[in-house]
Design a protein around this motif. Sequence first.
Motif, PDB file in Angstrom:
ATOM      1  N   SER A  29      55.449 -22.690   7.924  1.00  0.00           N
ATOM      2  CA  SER A  29      56.519 -23.458   7.294  1.00  0.00           C
ATOM      3  C   SER A  29      57.370 -22.529   6.445  1.00  0.00           C
ATOM      4  O   SER A  29      56.866 -21.575   5.862  1.00  0.00           O
ATOM      5  CB  SER A  29      55.940 -24.557   6.409  1.00  0.00           C
ATOM      6  N   ASN A  30      58.681 -22.834   6.367  1.00  0.00           N
ATOM      7  CA  ASN A  30      59.551 -22.034   5.509  1.00  0.00           C
ATOM      8  C   ASN A  30      59.933 -22.832   4.262  1.00  0.00           C
ATOM      9  O   ASN A  30      59.533 -23.991   4.103  1.00  0.00           O
ATOM     10  CB  ASN A  30      60.791 -21.545   6.272  1.00  0.00           C
ATOM     11  N   ALA A  31      60.702 -22.236   3.375  1.00  0.00           N
ATOM     12  CA  ALA A  31      61.078 -22.859   2.102  1.00  0.00           C
ATOM     13  C   ALA A  31      61.950 -24.100   2.277  1.00  0.00           C
ATOM     14  O   ALA A  31      61.973 -24.974   1.420  1.00  0.00           O
ATOM     15  CB  ALA A  31      61.789 -21.839   1.216  1.00  0.00           C
ATOM     16  N   GLN A  32      62.664 -24.209   3.402  1.00  0.00           N
ATOM     17  CA  GLN A  32      63.527 -25.356   3.656  1.00  0.00           C
ATOM     18  C   GLN A  32      62.761 -26.538   4.245  1.00  0.00           C
ATOM     19  O   GLN A  32      63.344 -27.584   4.518  1.00  0.00           O
ATOM     20  CB  GLN A  32      64.683 -24.986   4.606  1.00  0.00           C
ATOM     21  N   GLY A  33      61.472 -26.397   4.481  1.00  0.00           N
ATOM     22  CA  GLY A  33      60.656 -27.479   5.008  1.00  0.00           C
ATOM     23  C   GLY A  33      60.539 -27.510   6.511  1.00  0.00           C
ATOM     24  O   GLY A  33      59.899 -28.393   7.068  1.00  0.00           O
ATOM     25  N   GLN A  34      61.145 -26.552   7.202  1.00  0.00           N
ATOM     26  CA  GLN A  34      61.025 -26.480   8.655  1.00  0.00           C
ATOM     27  C   GLN A  34      59.674 -25.874   9.025  1.00  0.00           C
ATOM     28  O   GLN A  34      59.204 -24.951   8.379  1.00  0.00           O
ATOM     29  CB  GLN A  34      62.139 -25.639   9.249  1.00  0.00           C
ATOM     30  N   SER A  35      59.058 -26.406  10.069  1.00  0.00           N
ATOM     31  CA  SER A  35      57.766 -25.906  10.536  1.00  0.00           C
ATOM     32  C   SER A  35      57.887 -25.432  11.975  1.00  0.00           C
ATOM     33  O   SER A  35      58.638 -26.003  12.762  1.00  0.00           O
ATOM     34  CB  SER A  35      56.698 -26.999  10.462  1.00  0.00           C
ATOM     35  N   THR A  36      57.130 -24.398  12.301  1.00  0.00           N
ATOM     36  CA  THR A  36      57.081 -23.871  13.662  1.00  0.00           C
ATOM     37  C   THR A  36      55.625 -23.808  14.095  1.00  0.00           C
ATOM     38  O   THR A  36      54.791 -23.232  13.399  1.00  0.00           O
ATOM     39  CB  THR A  36      57.708 -22.472  13.742  1.00  0.00           C
TER      40      THR A  36
END
Length: 69
Positions: A29-36
């Motif tokens: 997950s990144n700081a913007q809330g997107q997950s991969t």
Amino acid sequence: MCFLGRLRIPVIASYFSTWGVVYSFQTKSNAQGQSTITAWHAIRANKEDWVAKLEWAPGGVLGHTVIGL
């Protein structure tokens, strides 16, 4: 745990058979809330092949999918 909408996705998961690990999944997950989520398939002992990448938006909506090469 990583939260995608109402889903609770483990950060690392593996599926086993009598041969050993067959598929493994890694969530970042990144700081913007997107997950991969990246899926890997074991082709032999100590050798994995990339299978798929799923990118999720902050609200849990599937944004982008890459399957295969």
